[in-house]
Motif scaffolding. Structure first.
Motif, PDB file in Angstrom:
ATOM      1  N   ARG A 116      -1.624   5.518  -7.258  1.00  0.00           N
ATOM      2  CA  ARG A 116      -2.337   4.634  -8.192  1.00  0.00           C
ATOM      3  C   ARG A 116      -3.469   3.900  -7.490  1.00  0.00           C
ATOM      4  NH1 ARG A 116       1.225   2.006 -12.681  1.00  0.00           N
ATOM      5  NH2 ARG A 116      -0.868   1.327 -13.086  1.00  0.00           N
ATOM      6  N   PRO A 117      -4.644   3.927  -8.080  1.00  0.00           N
ATOM      7  CA  PRO A 117      -5.779   3.221  -7.470  1.00  0.00           C
ATOM      8  C   PRO A 117      -5.494   1.720  -7.359  1.00  0.00           C
ATOM      9  CG  PRO A 117      -6.496   4.611  -9.305  1.00  0.00           C
ATOM     10  CD  PRO A 117      -5.002   4.603  -9.313  1.00  0.00           C
ATOM     11  N   GLY A 118      -5.916   1.157  -6.295  1.00  0.00           N
ATOM     12  CA  GLY A 118      -5.755  -0.279  -6.102  1.00  0.00           C
ATOM     13  C   GLY A 118      -4.602  -0.636  -5.181  1.00  0.00           C
ATOM     14  N   PHE A 119      -3.511   0.092  -5.228  1.00  0.00           N
ATOM     15  CA  PHE A 119      -2.363  -0.227  -4.376  1.00  0.00           C
ATOM     16  C   PHE A 119      -2.691  -0.026  -2.908  1.00  0.00           C
ATOM     17  CE2 PHE A 119       0.026  -0.288  -8.208  1.00  0.00           C
ATOM     18  CZ  PHE A 119       1.226  -0.929  -7.939  1.00  0.00           C
ATOM     19  N   THR A 120      -3.357   1.067  -2.602  1.00  0.00           N
ATOM     20  CA  THR A 120      -3.648   1.364  -1.199  1.00  0.00           C
ATOM     21  C   THR A 120      -4.665   0.402  -0.595  1.00  0.00           C
ATOM     22  OG1 THR A 120      -5.261   3.030  -1.889  1.00  0.00           O
ATOM     23  CG2 THR A 120      -3.043   3.806  -1.373  1.00  0.00           C
ATOM     24  N   ASP A 121      -5.413  -0.302  -1.434  1.00  0.00           N
ATOM     25  CA  ASP A 121      -6.395  -1.275  -0.947  1.00  0.00           C
ATOM     26  C   ASP A 121      -5.811  -2.680  -0.785  1.00  0.00           C
ATOM     27  OD1 ASP A 121      -8.336   0.714  -0.981  1.00  0.00           O
ATOM     28  OD2 ASP A 121      -8.900   0.266  -3.057  1.00  0.00           O
ATOM     29  N   MET A 122      -4.577  -2.872  -1.206  1.00  0.00           N
ATOM     30  CA  MET A 122      -3.967  -4.207  -1.130  1.00  0.00           C
ATOM     31  C   MET A 122      -3.479  -4.494   0.283  1.00  0.00           C
ATOM     32  SD  MET A 122      -2.031  -4.518  -4.771  1.00  0.00           S
ATOM     33  CE  MET A 122      -1.873  -6.283  -4.650  1.00  0.00           C
ATOM     34  N   PRO A 136       0.799  -1.230   0.000  1.00  0.00           N
ATOM     35  CA  PRO A 136       0.000   0.000   0.000  1.00  0.00           C
ATOM     36  C   PRO A 136       0.835   1.285   0.000  1.00  0.00           C
ATOM     37  CG  PRO A 136      -0.883  -1.550   1.592  1.00  0.00           C
ATOM     38  CD  PRO A 136       0.439  -2.104   1.118  1.00  0.00           C
TER      39      PRO A 136
END
Length: 62
Positions: A30-36, A24
């Motif tokens: 970038r969208p998606g990285f912080t939700d990983m 994250p």
């Protein structure tokens, strides 16, 4: 042309994985990285291992 790393080459180093080394935190724009999940990021692993391989080769010269 470079010479390949010798088979059986050893070296030891330690890295304490903190939040900044996790997925994250690698790419916050970038969208998606912080939700990983907060696991050790591959990019950070490569950035840690590659120089250590070079150091190992220097330390094990014959």
């Amino acid at each position: 042309m470079t010479t390949p790393q010798p088979v059986g080459l050893t070296h030891r180093e330690t890295l304490i994985v903190t939040a900044r080394h996790t997925v994250p935190h690698v790419e916050t724009d970038r969208p998606g990285f912080t939700d990983m999940p907060p696991v050790f990021a591959t990019a950070m692993m490569i950035g840690f291992v590659e120089p250590e391989a070079f150091i190992a080769r220097l330390l094990n010269r014959k």
